[in-house]
Every structure is written in structure tokens, then in C-alpha cells.
Design a protein around this motif. Structure first.
Motif, PDB file in Angstrom:
ATOM      1  N   SER A 216       0.805  -1.224   0.000  1.00  0.00           N
ATOM      2  CA  SER A 216       0.000   0.000   0.000  1.00  0.00           C
ATOM      3  C   SER A 216       0.836   1.270   0.000  1.00  0.00           C
ATOM      4  O   SER A 216       0.304   2.355  -0.016  1.00  0.00           O
ATOM      5  CB  SER A 216      -0.935   0.007   1.209  1.00  0.00           C
ATOM      6  N   THR A 217       2.157   1.157   0.038  1.00  0.00           N
ATOM      7  CA  THR A 217       2.985   2.362   0.005  1.00  0.00           C
ATOM      8  C   THR A 217       3.672   2.473  -1.347  1.00  0.00           C
ATOM      9  O   THR A 217       3.898   1.470  -2.017  1.00  0.00           O
ATOM     10  CB  THR A 217       4.084   2.307   1.085  1.00  0.00           C
ATOM     11  N   ARG A 218       4.012   3.706  -1.743  1.00  0.00           N
ATOM     12  CA  ARG A 218       4.606   3.882  -3.067  1.00  0.00           C
ATOM     13  C   ARG A 218       5.952   3.190  -3.194  1.00  0.00           C
ATOM     14  O   ARG A 218       6.204   2.486  -4.169  1.00  0.00           O
ATOM     15  CB  ARG A 218       4.771   5.367  -3.356  1.00  0.00           C
TER      16      ARG A 218
ATOM     17  N   ASP B 181       5.499  -3.052   3.455  1.00  0.00           N
ATOM     18  CA  ASP B 181       4.914  -1.771   3.864  1.00  0.00           C
ATOM     19  C   ASP B 181       5.405  -1.369   5.244  1.00  0.00           C
ATOM     20  O   ASP B 181       5.648  -0.197   5.511  1.00  0.00           O
ATOM     21  CB  ASP B 181       3.388  -1.863   3.910  1.00  0.00           C
TER      22      ASP B 181
ATOM     23  N   VAL C  73       6.791   2.224   6.252  1.00  0.00           N
ATOM     24  CA  VAL C  73       6.152   3.037   7.301  1.00  0.00           C
ATOM     25  C   VAL C  73       7.153   3.332   8.418  1.00  0.00           C
ATOM     26  O   VAL C  73       7.203   4.445   8.940  1.00  0.00           O
ATOM     27  CB  VAL C  73       4.899   2.325   7.847  1.00  0.00           C
TER      28      VAL C  73
ATOM     29  N   ASN D 278       9.231   6.225   7.513  1.00  0.00           N
ATOM     30  CA  ASN D 278       8.500   7.478   7.712  1.00  0.00           C
ATOM     31  C   ASN D 278       8.509   7.864   9.190  1.00  0.00           C
ATOM     32  O   ASN D 278       8.733   9.016   9.561  1.00  0.00           O
ATOM     33  CB  ASN D 278       7.074   7.306   7.178  1.00  0.00           C
ATOM     34  N   LYS D 279       8.294   6.873  10.050  1.00  0.00           N
ATOM     35  CA  LYS D 279       8.261   7.152  11.485  1.00  0.00           C
ATOM     36  C   LYS D 279       9.637   7.572  11.998  1.00  0.00           C
ATOM     37  O   LYS D 279       9.751   8.493  12.814  1.00  0.00           O
ATOM     38  CB  LYS D 279       7.813   5.909  12.251  1.00  0.00           C
TER      39      LYS D 279
ATOM     40  N   ARG E 287      11.984   9.022  10.387  1.00  0.00           N
ATOM     41  CA  ARG E 287      12.270  10.370   9.926  1.00  0.00           C
ATOM     42  C   ARG E 287      11.651  11.390  10.870  1.00  0.00           C
ATOM     43  O   ARG E 287      12.247  12.402  11.213  1.00  0.00           O
ATOM     44  CB  ARG E 287      11.653  10.535   8.537  1.00  0.00           C
TER      45      ARG E 287
END
Lengths: 444, 393
Positions: free
Chosen positions: B331-333, B376, B380, B383-384, B386
Motif C-alpha cells: 500500500s505504500t509507493r 509496507d 512506514v 516514515n516514522k 524520519r
């Protein structure tokens, strides 16, 4: 000056742009205050219908902090208190006296210490101009914000031009910036479009340029790129250009003057101009020649609130958008190649062949609510490093740690409004974000 | 049309809250929503919405599979007459093809539909358009000789175990059509593998007809001085007729041309993720190149070049319509790149290394469906992390 060029986002091309003419100032017959405009406020009435009020008369205060007050900026008489479900106060309506020339009260503006400024802003009711992040709610006067962010660019569909709001109020705006700089331990940060050079002359603040499609103008996007929110206690305050002007005017003269500029736009109204009036004006004062079957929105089509034809412009709003309501069913509509249908997606001929054409948009949901199926498209309309569908799912399952880790402190409902627009499953992003923010504030 | 709309509205109270047939509301909503885009107003949140909805999204995916479907109808008839050694008119071929394919489609549609409606009524949610796609996919990935009772069992398994027990459309981990095919493959292997199932034979078969699929041909260990390509050519399989699709195989998988037409539509309309498509092709290409380099001789299956792999078996079909399923994929790019790449690589690997499975695409996609959440998770996490980094500054 730091310049940011953002790529992600989407400009919805709406018809009904406004003539760039400012109608002269008129005082409306009625104004109203809506405590629901101040997220987090629990109002306790200080007046009742029939009471006469003057500029500076407190109308309601917050139950948790009596110093936070809704204050009248006109002379008049309270006509009604409108309540909603569970007796929540929805509106305090005031009939405005035609004679506004009684001596206005003067507020204390000489002491520029932080505490004194906060007191004056609370007394004058201007404190409501501050919205805090995280949680996107009314600021707390006991806090000292790490920074104050001002977005002098509204990129929402049909939004009012910041340069026009500023026009004629430049000295008040500078005064407002000066006052704000005393309130924060950090800096006042002003972001504007590169072409609106009027803003590049201001002092006592950090200047930034942002360009890109909507929601590049959102203050949350600016905060994310300049100095992001780090945790639940990393408080910043935000306010609008109009708010800074009000604060500046108060500190220039000592007198409360909440004259604002309101833009009337949208395809369902014929006369579209900028109007000078006061905060909380009744919308029938501004919108004439309303088409049948239209929806009046205080604010923009993505984040604004629907109001009745005898309703009132919201406290923070510079825009009234009037669009047609949807009325007709469309037989086998989803099979239609769609030469005239507005869409971000390329499944319609309109978007494939003429993506930049301005098309009439009405209030149709255009589909039923479904489960979230496509997950990675939302990032394309959010110019922040957030994973919108993952964040939404974490809110729906009420996973607090996950919400925090995915950046819920950094966003407000308006930042994901475009996700709501493009979602084929018709997921209510803004409502879910609000639930998440309320939840994490309570339990985080 | 206003009168039709008004007529239908008369029943809304019957099926609505408190009505006598309230439990059957999903059926009413499906019918109403099928016939009309309703003038339903926005109530909360954004006042305007994009014209797209899930129906539109699904119908675009459906249209993309129609070329493969039509060619499959033609090819089923064409292979039949080819095996008989008879020539036939286009009309006869098409009629025969329809007789073979339509019953299969109708069975899947009805069985799938019954389960979908049952679950919607019991679980009180809307009937999802996703079932239109699954029910179109299953007929396309089975051989034309599949026994009907096996088809019913597989469709049931695919819809119920592959989708509904997870919560329906949007919640499933695996691609439901592939779950149905895997069910057939492991429960009734003789109906879905070997050399005799890919063509609807007649009373006799001529000697020159190759019933084995191209993949089966290359899996046989034969040596030929002309290399693996010659081995295929000797059996009548050139790159061109494999690209066109006039070969035996599952109903919708044979014509790479028809599939590519559909893929083009999917990519232009952004209905399928180009990230996945590019990555599957890249993964397949890289793995094939590695195998080409280590091939012991030119007749070995390792020596098969990528542009052959792409037109053989279910690789193209899987790339276009299965790997791109938005629910069961990453589900992530960034995740999509890894997901797609591994699908392509594993599919080629399974095809060439394992003699028991001439076709690796189905298994590769199911395997990566399992790993998509893990992929994913790492994206994710990034992202977290970062966010944590600037939170601690």
C-alpha cells in the motif's frame, strides 16, 4: 529568504471567480458569534436576549478559563441565543445599532510585556485569532508558543487574495507583527507567494516564499517544511493576515476595530465582489441574487461550513462560496465517458483530454461509501511526508502510539481535505482526523 | 429516466430503516446505485467531491480485461477446430468459443454473486463492486475444460476464504481470484495442469496439434542445437503467435496483445499502479538475465530470453491484472517497487528451477501478497524514523 517549491497537491478549477473590486464598507443589520468556531471552547453565557451590548462587552466566557471571552465589536442588542443538540450554544445573534458613534472603550496598549499583551487580547476578544498546533484548536493563553506562523497565502478554491486583504492596512499589519513577536519565545514566521511582493517588506519576522498547488497555502504545510511539530507539547500558534491586522489596529489606536474583507464567490450567485464589513456579518447582507437550490458555505468548498441564507459568516472566514446543490439523478452515470465531469482521476474523458478546464461542480457525493481500497494515491495531494491512509486507519482503530508515530500532531483537518475530495471510497478524512485529534488530546 | 428513478424511490421506505425488507437493503442499494448516480448531497467534510467512485474505478478495470476475454472466446473455439484439423468460419469459431466460455463466466458470476449478496445482507454492508472484478478474473485464469463443479467449489473458496472472512473488499490479504486458482491447482491438479486440459478437444485430434502449452514444452529436458527458441519453434510456437495468443492456455492468459491493450487503459486512467507494472517487468528481466548467464547450454530453460517469458503463460496477465490489485499489493509507493520486483523475479525463478510448477506467476503473486504488509511495514518505519529524528532535535 527561504523559498519552497512544492509539487504535490491539486488545484480544483471552480467557476464563479470574483471581480477584483472592493465594495465600500457597510455595517450589517445583524451579526452573530458562533462558539463552535473556537474548537475547544466551552461557552458560558454572560448575557441574555434583550441585553444591550457595547463594543467591548463580554458575551460569553470559557467555562475552564473565564479570562477567555467572546467580546462584542459592535454596539447593539442581543436578539437570540440559538442552541443545537444537547443545548450546545450555536449562535449568539446581535442586532447592530445603526448609530455606532458612542465613545469606544480604549484598551491597554502601552505595556508590551507578554502577559500584558495576552490580557489585552483576552479583554478585547482578539485572543480567538490564535489557533494552536498540535490539535488545531483554540490557543491556551498560559502557553508560550515556540513560534507564531502566519500564512499570507490561501490556495483553496476561490480563496480571497491576501494582497487585497492587506491593501490599506499595511501599517496595522506591521504593528501586529511587532506585537506578536513579544508573545513567542521564537520567531514570527510569515509565508507568502513569490508574486505577492507586498509582503516582502515587513520587518520583525522571518519571511518565506511558497509556491505550488493547493494545499501549499495551508499553514500546516508551512510548519511542516520550516519547523515541524515534534511532539504534543511543541506548541505553535497560527493566525491569519486578517487577525494580524486586527491586533495591529488595536495596538495602533487602542480601539477595537474588527472590520474585515469578505469575498463572495461561486457559480450559484450572480453578484460577486469583495465586501468590506465586520466579523460575523449576516450573509444575506453580502450575498444578493442567490440562485435557487444553492448551498452557501462560510469558507471554502473543502473546509467551510454550510450556513443558511439567513446565516452568518464564521469568525475566521474571509470567503463565502455559493455553489449549486445536486438535484438530478444520472442514469447509468458511472458508465458515462464523462466529457464534462470534474475529476482529478483520469478515468473521465474530461480529465484525460481537458484537465485544466473550469467545470461546474455541485454538491453531489458521486458515489456511496466504501472500504478504503486504493491506498497510495492520497500522498499525491499532500505536500508533507505523511502517509494519509495509514494515519486514517490508525485513527479508526484508535491506536494512539501509531497515530503519534505517523504524525498526527503535525496535521489538521484542512491539510487532508483534498484526500477527502479525491477519495473514490468517499472516506470522511476530515471528520476522522478531528476524532483522532480529540482522542489523542484526551488520552495521549 | 425521471419516472424510473421515482418508481425506484417508492421502494426506499420498504428497504430503509424500519421497513419490512430492511435486512435486504444492500440489494436495493446495489440496484439503485447500478441504475443511477444518485443526487446524494455531501453532508460532512468537503462540500464537493470528485466524480469518481468505486463503481467507476472497477468498471475501468473491467473494461481493461474485455479484450482478453473476447480473445479468449475466440481462441477457445479456434484451438478446438485446430485440434480437429478442420477449418471453420470466424462465426463458427466464435460460437464454439461462446459455448465454452460463457457457461464458465455465468457460473462464476452467479456463485460469486450469491456469496457476495449473502455476506452483504448478513454483515449489513453494501454490495461491493470488487466482486465484479473477481468474478471476471476467475474465468480468465482457468483452462477451458474446467469441470463446472470444481469451478463452483473454487469460486466459493476464493470469495469466502480469499475475501469475505477477512472482512470483504478492502480487507483481504490475498488476491481472491488467485486463491480460487490455487485451490484448483492443489485440490484438482489434473484439471489445471498437464497437457490435455488447455484445449477443448473434439472426437479426434490430429497428430500435428500441439496440446502442450509453450511453458510445458520448454520444461521438457530436450536438447536441440538450435537452442530453446528452436525447441519452441519445432512445436509451432514462435514469438509472434505467442504474442498474438493463438496458443493453448487458460482462457484469458494467452494473448499478450489483448492484455497489453487492457494494461494501456489501466495505466492511462491511473487505475493500475505503473510502479508495480514496471517493477514486475524489471524483476523478471533481471532474474532472466542472471539465468541466461548461468545457463549450461542453449537448450536449457535458463537460456530462455525475457521477451519470450513475457509472452508465455500467465506472466503478462499477472503483471497487468493480478499484481496490480490495489488491496492485496503493497500500500505504500516505495513498497510497490519491492513488491513488483520480487513478483517478477520469483515468477521466473519458479518457472525455470522447479519442474513441478511450469507456471510460477500465480505462486509468486500469492507469495508476495503474504509479504506485502511486511514490505509496507519497513516503508512506514522509515516514515516514522524520519519523524523521530526531527522530534529529538
Amino acid at each position: 529568504m527561504k523559498k519552497f517549491k512544492l509539487r504535490r497537491g491539486y488545484d480544483i478549477k471552480l467557476p464563479g471567480e470574483t471581480v477584483r473590486t472592493i465594495e465600500p464598507f457597510t455595517l450589517p443589520n445583524r451579526i452573530a458569534f458562533k462558539p463552535t468556531d473556537f474548537i475547544g471552547m466551552k461557552p458560558r453565557l454572560l448575557i441574555e436576549p434583550g441585553d444591550k451590548v457595547k463594543i467591548g462587552t463580554p458575551l460569553a466566557c470559557d467555562k475552564n478559563n473565564e479570562k477567555i471571552k467572546i467580546v462584542s465589536h459592535v454596539n447593539g442588542e442581543v436578539t437570540e441565543i440559538v442552541r443545537g443538540d444537547r443545548r450546545v450554544i450555536q449562535m449568539i445573534v446581535i442586532n447592530v445599532d445603526t448609530d455606532q458613534h458612542e465613545k469606544e472603550p480604549e484598551f491597554a496598549i502601552n505595556d508590551l510585556s507578554k502577559d500584558s499583551i495576552i490580557d489585552t487580547l483576552l479583554e478585547s476578544g482578539l485572543f480567538f485569532n490564535f489557533v494552536q498546533r498540535p490539535f488545531n484548536k483554540m490557543a491556551n493563553p498560559a502557553d508560550t508558543p515556540r513560534d507564531i506562523f502566519i500564512s499570507a497565502m490561501d490556495t483553496a478554491p476561490l480563496a480571497a487574495e491576501s494582497s487585497l486583504i492587506l491593501q490599506g492596512n499595511e501599517s496595522s499589519f506591521q504593528k501586529g507583527l511587532d506585537v506578536l513577536s513579544h508573545l513567542t519565545s521564537g520567531k514570527v514566521r510569515l509565508s507568502f507567494k513569490p508574486e505577492e511582493t507586498a509582503f516582502s517588506e515587513f520587518k520583525n519576522c522571518e519571511l518565506y516564499n511558497f509556491s505550488g498547488p493547493h494545499p501549499t497555502g495551508n499553514v500546516g504545510v508551512h510548519i511542516h517544511h520550516i519547523a515541524p511539530i515534534r511532539n504534543a507539547h511543541d506548541i505553535v500558534w497560527t493566525c491569519s493576515v486578517q487577525s494580524v491586522i486586527h491586533i495591529g489596529r488595536l495596538y495602533e489606536t487602542g480601539i477595537l476595530n474588527q472590520e474585515i474583507l469578505v469575498k463572495v464567490a461561486g457559480s450559484a450567485v450572480d453578484r460577486r465582489y469583495y465586501h468590506r464589513t465586520v466579523v460575523g456579518a449576516q450573509v444575506s447582507h453580502l450575498v444578493k441574487d442567490l440562485n435557487e437550490n444553492s448551498r452557501i458555505i462560510s469558507g471554502n468548498v473543502l473546509t467551510g461550513k454550510q450556513i443558511e441564507s439567513d446565516g452568518f459568516v464564521g469568525y475566521h472566514d474571509n470567503l463565502v462560496t455559493v455553489i449549486p446543490e445536486t438535484t438530478e439523478p444520472e442514469f447509468l452515470g458511472w458508465l458515462n465517458p464523462g466529457f464534462a465531469k470534474p475529476s482529478w482521476w483520469k478515468t473521465f474523458a474530461s480529465a484525460l483530454l481537458f484537465p485544466n478546464k473550469v467545470r461546474t461542480v455541485d454538491t453531489n457525493m458521486a458515489g456511496g461509501h466504501r472500504a478504503l481500497v486504493i491506498n497510495d494515491i492520497y500522498e499525491e495531494v499532500v505536500p508533507m511526508s505523511i502517509l494519509p491512509s495509514h494515519l486514517i486507519k490508525s485513527i479508526l482503530v484508535e491506536d494512539i502510539e501509531e497515530m503519534e508515530a505517523l504524525g498526527i500532531y503535525e496535521i489538521a483537518e484542512e491539510d487532508l481535505a483534498l484526500c477527502e475530495y479525491i477519495c473514490p471510497s468517499k472516506t470522511e478524512f476530515q471528520q476522522i482526523i478531528r476524532q483522532g485529534l480529540d482522542l489523542i488530546e484526551k488520552e495521549g | 429516466m425521471k419516472s424510473l428513478y421515482n418508481f425506484i424511490q417508492k421502494f426506499s421506505s420498504l428497504f430503509g430503516k424500519g421497513g419490512k425488507l430492511e435486512s435486504l437493503y444492500p440489494i436495493y442499494e446495489m440496484g439503485e446505485g447500478f441504475l443511477f448516480v444518485l443526487p446524494q448531497k455531501t453532508k460532512t467534510g468537503a462540500h464537493i467531491r470528485d466524480s469518481i467512485d468505486m463503481k467507476r474505478f472497477m468498471i475501468t478495470a473491467y473494461i481493461a480485461m474485455v479484450p482478453a476475454f473476447f480473445f479468449g472466446i475466440f481462441n477457445a473455439g479456434y484451438q478446438h477446430f485446430l485440434s480437429l484439423g478442420q477449418s471453420a468460419t470466424i462465426l463458427t469459431i466464435l460460437l464454439k468459443g461462446l459455448l465454452i466460455v460463457l457457461p464458465i463466466y455465468l457460473i462464476v458470476l452467479v456463485v460469486g454473486g450469491v456469496w457476495e449478496v449473502l455476506f452483504a445482507v448478513l454483515r449489513k454492508h453494501e454490495i461491493n463492486e470488487g466482486f465484479l472484478i473477481s468474478s471476471f478474473l476467475i474465468p480468465l485464469i482457468v483452462p477451458p475444460t474446467i469441470p463446472f463443479w470444481q469451478l463452483i467449489a473454487a469460486t466459493t473458496f476464493g470469495i469466502v476464504i480469499g475475501k469475505e472472512i477477512f472482512g470483504g473488499v478492502g480487507m483481504n490479504i490475498f488476491n481472491p481470484a488467485l486463491v480460487a486458482r490455487a485451490f484448483l491447482f492443489f485440490s484438482f491438479p489434473r484439471s489445471i495442469s498437464g497437457n490435455s486440459v488447455w484445449t477443448v478437444f473434439g472426437e479426434k485430434t490430429i497428430d500435428t496439434y500441439t496440446a502442450a502449452t509453450p511453458l510445458a514444452v520448454v520444461s521438457d529436458t530436450v536438447t536441440n542445437s538450435g537452442g530453446i527458441i528452436q525447441i519452441l519453434a519445432d512445436k509451432g510456437y514462435t514469438w509472434f503467435n505467442m504474442f498474438l495468443g493463438t496458443i493453448p492456455g487458460s482462457i484469458g492468459e494467452t494473448s499478450t496483445l489483448a492484455i497489453l491493450l487492457g494494461l494501456l487503459l489501466l495505466l492511462i486512467t491511473k487505475t493500475a499502479s505503473w510502479r508495480i507494472v514496471i517493477s514486475v517487468i524489471a524483476g523478471g528481466f533481471v532474474m532472466t538475465t542472471i539465468l541466461n548467464l548461468i545457463a549450461p547450454d542453449s537448450s536449457h530453460i535458463f537460456a530462455l530470453p525475457f521477451h519470450y517469458h513475457f509472452v508465455m503463460g500467465g506472466f503478462a496477465f499477472g503483471t497487468a491484472f493480478m499484481a496490480t490489485d490495489p488491496v492485496s499489493s503493497s500500500s505504500t509507493r516505495q513498497g510497490k517497487y519491492f513488491y513488483g520486483f520480487l513478483i517478477g523475479a520469483v515468477a521466473i525463478l519458479v518457472r525455470t528451477v522447479n519442474p513441478a510448477y511450469p507456471e510460477g506467476m500465480m505462486l509468486a503473486i500469492l507469495l508476495m501478497n503474504t509479504f506485502a504488509p511486511l514490505i509496507d511495514h519497513f516503508v512506514v518505519q522509515k516514515n516514522k524514523k524520519r519523524r523521530l529524528k526531527y522530534a529529538s532535535q
